[in-house]
Motif scaffolding. Sequence first.
Motif, PDB file in Angstrom:
ATOM      1  N   LEU A 124      -5.534  41.361  20.755  1.00 38.06           N
ATOM      2  CA  LEU A 124      -5.651  42.605  21.041  1.00 38.06           C
ATOM      3  C   LEU A 124      -4.909  42.969  22.264  1.00 38.06           C
ATOM      4  CD1 LEU A 124      -7.043  45.413  20.411  1.00 38.06           C
ATOM      5  CD2 LEU A 124      -8.813  44.719  21.849  1.00 38.06           C
ATOM      6  N   THR A 137      -6.366  43.491  14.558  1.00 36.58           N
ATOM      7  CA  THR A 137      -6.923  42.182  15.342  1.00 36.58           C
ATOM      8  C   THR A 137      -8.491  42.063  15.191  1.00 36.58           C
ATOM      9  OG1 THR A 137      -7.272  43.413  17.388  1.00 36.58           O
ATOM     10  CG2 THR A 137      -5.094  42.735  17.014  1.00 36.58           C
ATOM     11  N   ALA A 196      -1.186  43.116  21.568  1.00 34.38           N
ATOM     12  CA  ALA A 196      -0.658  44.263  20.941  1.00 34.38           C
ATOM     13  C   ALA A 196      -0.445  45.510  21.475  1.00 34.38           C
ATOM     14  CB  ALA A 196      -1.234  44.303  19.633  1.00 34.38           C
ATOM     15  N   ILE A 197      -1.211  45.801  22.876  1.00 35.04           N
ATOM     16  CA  ILE A 197      -1.223  47.066  23.074  1.00 35.04           C
ATOM     17  C   ILE A 197       0.115  47.628  23.904  1.00 35.04           C
ATOM     18  CG2 ILE A 197      -2.434  48.453  24.992  1.00 35.04           C
ATOM     19  CD1 ILE A 197      -4.125  48.226  22.263  1.00 35.04           C
ATOM     20  N   ALA A 254      -5.878  52.958  20.460  1.00 35.38           N
ATOM     21  CA  ALA A 254      -6.469  51.426  20.079  1.00 35.38           C
ATOM     22  C   ALA A 254      -7.981  51.853  19.467  1.00 35.38           C
ATOM     23  CB  ALA A 254      -6.926  50.620  21.234  1.00 35.38           C
ATOM     24  N   ARG A 306      -2.848  40.129  12.791  1.00 37.55           N
ATOM     25  CA  ARG A 306      -2.834  39.373  13.991  1.00 37.55           C
ATOM     26  C   ARG A 306      -4.310  38.849  14.278  1.00 37.55           C
ATOM     27  NH1 ARG A 306       1.253  42.294  18.295  1.00 37.55           N
ATOM     28  NH2 ARG A 306       2.845  43.117  16.774  1.00 37.55           N
ATOM     29  N   SER A 309      -0.505  53.430  23.056  1.00 42.04           N
ATOM     30  CA  SER A 309      -1.273  52.906  21.859  1.00 42.04           C
ATOM     31  C   SER A 309      -2.430  53.782  21.717  1.00 42.04           C
ATOM     32  CB  SER A 309      -1.340  51.562  21.939  1.00 42.04           C
ATOM     33  OG  SER A 309      -0.030  50.938  22.017  1.00 42.04           O
ATOM     34  N   VAL A 315      -3.645  50.127  16.926  1.00 41.41           N
ATOM     35  CA  VAL A 315      -4.222  48.764  16.864  1.00 41.41           C
ATOM     36  C   VAL A 315      -5.602  48.856  16.796  1.00 41.41           C
ATOM     37  CG1 VAL A 315      -4.296  46.788  18.365  1.00 41.41           C
ATOM     38  CG2 VAL A 315      -2.515  48.060  18.606  1.00 41.41           C
ATOM     39  N   ILE A 361      -1.584  47.687  13.455  1.00 38.22           N
ATOM     40  CA  ILE A 361      -1.871  46.275  13.606  1.00 38.22           C
ATOM     41  C   ILE A 361      -3.289  46.035  13.658  1.00 38.22           C
ATOM     42  CG2 ILE A 361      -1.864  44.573  15.371  1.00 38.22           C
ATOM     43  CD1 ILE A 361       0.789  46.199  16.683  1.00 38.22           C
TER      44      ILE A 361
END
Length: 313
Positions: free
Chosen positions: A124, A57, A127-128, A134, A80, A132, A4, A55
Amino acid sequence: MMFVTLSLNPAIDQTVELDELRPGAVNLARGALRHAGGKGINVAACLADWGAAPIVTGLLGEANDAPFNALFFARGIDDRCIRIPGETRTNIKLLDLGRGDTTDINLPGTAPGAEALDAALAALHAAIRPGSIAVLAGSLPPGLPAETYAELVALLSEQGARVVVDASGAALSAVLAAPVLPHAIKPNRFELEGWIGRPLPDQAALLAAARALVARGIALVAVSLGAEGALFVAADAAVRVHPPSIAVGSSVGAGDAMVAGIAAGLGEGVPLEALARRAAAFSAAKLQEAGARLPGRAAVEAIAATIHVEPLA
């Protein structure tokens, strides 16, 4: 593995190609290319080329989001991002083909409204998942405090994410002063010198600074050194990568590609030497491409096989 990225201040990168950049004079361009960009966007694009499904964000201007929409669709990136009124900023990259270097002219961006910012951060966090990776990367838009990334590191870590930060200036200083530190950071030499407040003229000084950060609790410190390679420092080992000699198309996004390589290595749990080789290969492969693009996994792996990794005592 879920990746992400957050881009609160993305940009459309306009790269202008010049035979020679002459400051203060009229410069005749060979041509220009426009790419959807911003550090978090670039990291996601490179991860997608590697075969991941990242993903993205953050915030995008609704008036000129077409290049971003096209990028996300072409690469299979899960979009997103929150759209806000107005345009995403345009950054100018002046590529001197004779010297092989790039002069960046980065605009500040637009201050987001509180409602849009809250929506972007909510996306954000939504999505985690535990485990993950990030990635918090790039400048902050006007109006946001320097502590924004530091606060997000704490919140995302609490959610079980491993956080990679690629920031500079006050934002980096705030991250490194916070009680909860990121899993990995990727400063370049100048960003590390700016944080520590003194020149780091050689490998020994750079290595000592990186090791001091690891001792404070950062699992991985990668110091990018441009054409000189990079240092990768963890608690139990340190290495230096020496990049291959390759033709350079554009250096725009090379550091972001390295961050993508770091994220990919962390996601797959590879040892430090293999992670360093992969990150350097991502960066070198990007140099052969325009925009945030890798030539494909097989080509990146072929470059990785040519990279010399030197263990450091």
